[in-house]
Design a protein around this motif. Structure first.
Motif, short mmCIF file in Angstrom:
data_model
loop_
_atom_site.label_atom_id
_atom_site.label_comp_id
_atom_site.label_asym_id
_atom_site.label_seq_id
_atom_site.Cartn_x
_atom_site.Cartn_y
_atom_site.Cartn_z
N UNK A 98 0.85 -1.18 0.00
CA UNK A 98 0.00 0.00 0.00
C UNK A 98 0.89 1.24 0.00
N UNK A 99 0.58 2.18 -0.88
CA UNK A 99 1.39 3.40 -1.02
C UNK A 99 0.43 4.58 -1.15
N UNK A 100 0.10 5.20 -0.01
CA UNK A 100 -0.83 6.31 -0.03
C UNK A 100 -2.20 5.87 -0.51
N UNK A 101 -2.73 6.53 -1.52
CA UNK A 101 -4.07 6.19 -2.02
C UNK A 101 -4.07 5.00 -2.96
N UNK A 102 -2.91 4.48 -3.31
CA UNK A 102 -2.82 3.37 -4.27
C UNK A 102 -2.41 2.07 -3.60
N UNK A 103 -2.99 0.99 -4.08
CA UNK A 103 -2.58 -0.36 -3.71
C UNK A 103 -1.91 -1.00 -4.91
N UNK A 104 -0.75 -1.63 -4.67
CA UNK A 104 0.05 -2.20 -5.75
C UNK A 104 0.21 -3.70 -5.56
N UNK A 105 0.19 -4.43 -6.67
CA UNK A 105 0.57 -5.83 -6.66
C UNK A 105 1.69 -6.04 -7.68
N UNK A 106 2.41 -7.12 -7.55
CA UNK A 106 3.49 -7.46 -8.48
C UNK A 106 3.22 -8.85 -9.03
N UNK A 107 3.12 -8.96 -10.36
CA UNK A 107 2.76 -10.23 -10.99
C UNK A 107 3.55 -10.39 -12.29
N UNK A 108 3.33 -11.52 -12.95
CA UNK A 108 4.05 -11.84 -14.18
C UNK A 108 3.09 -11.93 -15.36
N UNK A 109 3.54 -11.48 -16.53
CA UNK A 109 2.68 -11.45 -17.70
C UNK A 109 2.19 -12.84 -18.09
N UNK A 110 3.01 -13.86 -17.88
CA UNK A 110 2.59 -15.21 -18.28
C UNK A 110 1.44 -15.75 -17.45
N UNK A 111 1.14 -15.09 -16.33
CA UNK A 111 -0.01 -15.50 -15.53
C UNK A 111 -1.33 -15.01 -16.13
N UNK A 112 -1.27 -14.01 -16.96
CA UNK A 112 -2.49 -13.43 -17.53
C UNK A 112 -2.98 -14.25 -18.71
N UNK A 113 -4.30 -14.42 -18.86
CA UNK A 113 -4.81 -15.12 -20.04
C UNK A 113 -4.56 -14.32 -21.31
N UNK A 114 -4.55 -14.96 -22.46
CA UNK A 114 -4.27 -14.26 -23.72
C UNK A 114 -5.26 -13.14 -24.00
#
Length: 229
Positions: A98-114
């Motif tokens: 969490x960074x101020x008003x924003x919430x961030x995640x870290x992920x990998x492109x290969x996890x996303x569907x086409x």
């Protein structure tokens, strides 16, 4: 009815817009995948998250029709709600902060569907696009300000077996599915990975998604989250 929270994820600067998300904090009350799928279909959100371990951030994500190994806006919303340093998904461990008003995640492109990432010459052309006929999942985008990394985007799922009916309603809702998705973290993840640079994306009617590439193939995705109820 099982208790659940309703969030809006990737909201605009004034807290409007965003994509609705259902979160069942006590996922242990529903163990069977078939029962989770049934509840996700009944609730009707584009995604519903079941939290199996709130301290470790272990979650499962369901659309009304199937279980997803990873999805962007569910992870951002759940990370905000649980305030944990990571989420454990079937795809892998998702970093969170969490960074101020924003919430961030870290992920990998290969996890996303086409997704089909389709660039247009101007933001005005993206704004004027009609909904395409059913078929491929299209993420239409154009530079608003290339030097600043600002992008205008719209998302057209083109099918109903990944994302079901949206509880957010509006012009994008239709029986059995949605014709336009208001805010899609997975598509933003793929676009950021492809362009290799940080982006500030305005999607749908006014949702905002921030992204930033990280070393070793990771991408950060950030946005505002609001608790609806």
């Amino acid at each position: 009815m099982t208790d659940y929270d309703v969030l809006r994820v990737f909201c605009g600067p004034k807290g409007g817009y965003g994509n609705e998300l259902g979160v069942v904090r006590d996922g242990s009350v529903i163990q069977a995948q078939s029962e989770r799928q049934e509840l996700a279909a009944k609730l009707g959100f584009s995604e519903t998250v079941f939290v199996d371990d709130p301290e470790r951030g272990v979650i499962e994500i369901y659309t009304p029709t199937l279980r997803l190994p990873f999805a962007g806006h569910p992870c951002v919303g759940t990370a905000w709600l649980l305030d944990v340093p990571e989420l454990v998904t079937p795809a892998g461990v998702v970093g969170a902060r969490l960074d101020g008003e924003f919430t961030w995640i870290e992920a990998r492109a290969e996890w996303a569907p086409p997704r089909t990432l389709r660039q247009y010459p101007t933001a005005a052309e993206v704004e004027a696009l009609p909904v395409p006929p059913p078929g491929e999942w299209i993420y239409a985008w154009a530079w608003e300000d290339e030097a600043a990394g600002r992008i205008r985007a719209r998302a057209f799922p083109g099918r109903v077996d990944e994302r079901g009916g949206s509880r957010s309603g509006g012009a994008g809702a239709c029986p059995g599915g949605i014709v336009e998705d208001e805010a899609t973290g997975a598509a933003a993840l793929l676009l950021t990975d492809g362009l290799g640079r940080a982006l500030n994306i305005t999607q749908g009617a006014g949702s905002q998604i921030l992204t930033a590439p990280q070393p070793d193939g990771w991408v950060e995705i950030g946005g505002r989250v609001v608790l609806e109820r």
